[in-house]
Write a protein that holds these residues in place. Sequence first.
Motif, short mmCIF file in Angstrom:
data_model
loop_
_atom_site.label_atom_id
_atom_site.label_comp_id
_atom_site.label_asym_id
_atom_site.label_seq_id
_atom_site.Cartn_x
_atom_site.Cartn_y
_atom_site.Cartn_z
N LEU A 90 9.86 25.29 23.53
CA LEU A 90 9.61 25.91 24.83
C LEU A 90 9.11 24.85 25.81
N THR A 91 9.33 25.09 27.09
CA THR A 91 8.88 24.17 28.12
C THR A 91 8.22 24.94 29.26
N GLY A 92 7.46 24.21 30.07
CA GLY A 92 6.90 24.77 31.30
C GLY A 92 6.09 26.03 31.10
N GLU A 93 6.41 27.04 31.89
CA GLU A 93 5.70 28.32 31.85
C GLU A 93 5.73 28.93 30.46
N MET B 18 23.78 34.29 18.51
CA MET B 18 24.98 33.48 18.30
C MET B 18 26.09 34.30 17.63
N GLN B 19 25.73 35.18 16.73
CA GLN B 19 26.73 36.06 16.13
C GLN B 19 27.35 36.99 17.17
N ASP B 20 26.50 37.53 18.03
CA ASP B 20 26.99 38.46 19.06
C ASP B 20 27.89 37.77 20.07
N THR B 21 27.56 36.55 20.45
CA THR B 21 28.31 35.85 21.49
C THR B 21 29.44 34.98 20.93
N GLY B 22 29.35 34.66 19.64
CA GLY B 22 30.36 33.81 19.04
C GLY B 22 30.28 32.37 19.50
N THR B 23 29.11 31.96 19.96
CA THR B 23 28.94 30.58 20.44
C THR B 23 27.73 29.95 19.76
N PHE B 24 27.80 28.62 19.62
CA PHE B 24 26.66 27.89 19.04
C PHE B 24 25.66 27.56 20.12
N LEU B 25 24.38 27.76 19.84
CA LEU B 25 23.30 27.42 20.78
C LEU B 25 22.31 26.51 20.07
N ASP B 26 21.93 25.41 20.73
CA ASP B 26 20.93 24.53 20.10
C ASP B 26 19.54 25.15 20.24
N ARG B 27 18.54 24.52 19.62
CA ARG B 27 17.19 25.07 19.59
C ARG B 27 16.61 25.24 20.99
N THR B 28 16.88 24.30 21.86
CA THR B 28 16.33 24.37 23.21
C THR B 28 16.87 25.58 23.96
N GLU B 29 18.18 25.84 23.82
CA GLU B 29 18.79 26.97 24.51
C GLU B 29 18.33 28.29 23.89
N VAL B 30 18.20 28.33 22.57
CA VAL B 30 17.69 29.54 21.93
C VAL B 30 16.28 29.85 22.43
N ALA B 31 15.43 28.82 22.49
CA ALA B 31 14.06 29.01 22.97
C ALA B 31 14.05 29.52 24.40
N ARG B 32 14.90 28.94 25.25
CA ARG B 32 14.95 29.36 26.65
C ARG B 32 15.43 30.80 26.78
N ARG B 33 16.47 31.15 26.04
CA ARG B 33 17.02 32.51 26.11
C ARG B 33 16.05 33.53 25.53
N TYR C 137 12.79 33.41 25.41
CA TYR C 137 11.65 33.64 26.31
C TYR C 137 12.07 34.47 27.52
N ALA C 138 13.23 34.13 28.12
CA ALA C 138 13.67 34.80 29.35
C ALA C 138 14.21 36.20 29.08
N ASP C 139 15.03 36.35 28.02
CA ASP C 139 15.75 37.61 27.80
C ASP C 139 15.02 38.58 26.87
N GLU C 140 14.13 38.06 26.04
CA GLU C 140 13.45 38.89 25.05
C GLU C 140 11.96 38.98 25.33
N TYR C 141 11.29 37.86 25.29
CA TYR C 141 9.84 37.85 25.34
C TYR C 141 9.28 38.41 26.65
N LYS C 142 9.70 37.85 27.78
CA LYS C 142 9.13 38.28 29.07
C LYS C 142 9.36 39.76 29.36
N PRO C 143 10.59 40.28 29.17
CA PRO C 143 10.78 41.72 29.43
C PRO C 143 9.95 42.62 28.51
N VAL C 144 9.83 42.23 27.25
CA VAL C 144 9.05 43.06 26.32
C VAL C 144 7.57 43.02 26.69
N VAL C 145 7.05 41.85 26.99
CA VAL C 145 5.64 41.74 27.38
C VAL C 145 5.38 42.55 28.65
#
Length: 286
Positions: A177-180, A208-223, A225-233
């Motif tokens: 994770l980075t920044g905020e 990655m299974q749902d989208t059929g694309t590979f994501l590195d650790r940085t992109e997984v962390a970014r997604r 936080y933005a798509d899961e963590y913040k909305p749930v919190v």
Amino acid sequence: MRRDTGFPVADAENDFLRARRRQVMSRLAAWLRREPDDVNIMLPFHEVVDALGMVSEKRLGLQSIRLDSIVGSVDRTRDFDRRFRPTSGRVRERWQRLALATRRGESVPPIEVYRIGELHFIIDGHHRVSVAHALGLSVIDAYVTQVITRVNAAGIRYRGDLIVKDYRRLFLDRVPLTGEARAAVLLSDPWDYAELGEHVEAWGFRLMQDTGTFLDRTEVARRWYADEYKPVVAMLRQADMIGDRTETEAYMWVAAERYRLMRTHRWDADVINTVREETRPHGRRG
């Protein structure tokens, strides 16, 4: 209270005896209060760096630093306690020689320190710092080398605090994770960082299974936080389900309860309400 005799040699001897007496009394008081063993121990520099993760270092030159910001040592953690009082008579001769020089107004070389955040760790000058404390000084001249670490040093007071920092550093290796996001994701129990790391990795695998694309650790962390963590919190805050936890602890708790009760990975208002209603009889915190 320090009372000088007017004879520098005798006063320097008294300075040392007073510092030793205070160290013994402090150790006894800590034992009587049942305080942790590390309450009077200096922080070992290398253990701190290992816990926080070394990035780089930079020489800052000669500066005046506060004595109370010096909390540790590179290699002399046994000769002095956390407040740089001598722990034995082993350092007496050199200590009194420096105290005498200071009392006579003689020039004493600057010490050398590493700086991590707002904390300082002695490379050279342990006796000078000890004498300065004993004589009631508040600042000392030092050659400073700044050490940049992956995890900041905020919140470190005792050796036991390094456990949290170490597990957090390992978590950030897995979930970079980075920044905020880096500042927002916080847990009180160091063991929970391992569980959260596994949770995020599993979330990323499903993505990655749902989208059929590979994501590195940085992109997984970014997604995550933005798509899961913040909305749930945000939903938990709106539903008044944070309580006395950190936001991250509340997120982990409700995520575990959601799957236990509903066997689902989706999030919506119905899920939040179900978790709240089903767990209420068990004494929800907050």
